[in-house]
Design a protein around this motif. Structure first.
Motif, short mmCIF file in Angstrom:
data_model
loop_
_atom_site.label_atom_id
_atom_site.label_comp_id
_atom_site.label_asym_id
_atom_site.label_seq_id
_atom_site.Cartn_x
_atom_site.Cartn_y
_atom_site.Cartn_z
N THR A 93 31.17 -10.02 47.96
CA THR A 93 32.54 -9.52 47.81
C THR A 93 32.93 -8.17 48.54
N ILE A 94 34.19 -7.67 48.51
CA ILE A 94 34.43 -6.46 49.02
C ILE A 94 33.79 -5.27 48.26
N GLN A 95 33.56 -5.46 47.01
CA GLN A 95 32.94 -4.57 46.10
C GLN A 95 31.41 -4.65 46.44
N SER B 16 41.79 -0.95 51.97
CA SER B 16 42.98 -1.79 53.00
C SER B 16 42.33 -3.06 53.12
N THR B 17 41.07 -3.64 53.38
CA THR B 17 40.70 -4.98 53.33
C THR B 17 41.26 -5.73 52.03
N GLN B 18 41.06 -5.07 50.88
CA GLN B 18 41.49 -5.60 49.95
C GLN B 18 43.06 -6.04 49.71
N ALA B 19 43.83 -4.96 50.24
CA ALA B 19 45.07 -5.02 50.32
C ALA B 19 45.77 -6.19 51.51
N LEU B 20 44.92 -6.06 52.51
CA LEU B 20 45.22 -7.54 53.50
C LEU B 20 44.88 -8.69 52.97
N ARG B 21 43.93 -8.72 52.00
CA ARG B 21 43.63 -9.97 51.76
C ARG B 21 44.64 -10.56 50.69
N ALA B 22 44.93 -9.60 49.67
CA ALA B 22 46.12 -9.99 48.75
C ALA B 22 47.33 -9.94 49.33
N ALA B 23 47.70 -9.58 50.68
CA ALA B 23 49.17 -9.78 51.05
C ALA B 23 49.46 -11.39 51.42
#
Length: 51
Positions: free
Chosen positions: A2-4, A32-39
């Protein structure tokens, strides 16, 4: 992974290497990676382009 998990390991690695100044950069990259994956991106990278 995971990202975390990645963030936790990356920060620990930076600290082991004596580079604590990397922590804010790693946190920003994780956010930023989390935001891109959620977009909701409209389209595929390998799809046709529209000009």
């Amino acid at each position: 992974m995971t990202i975390q998990d990645w963030l936790k390991q990356s920060i620990a690695d930076a600290e082991r290497r004596g580079r604590p100044e990397l922590k804010p950069l790693l946190e920003g990259l994780a956010q930023s990676t989390q935001a891109l994956r959620a977009a909701a991106l409209g389209g595929r990278a390998d799809g046709p382009t529209h000009d």
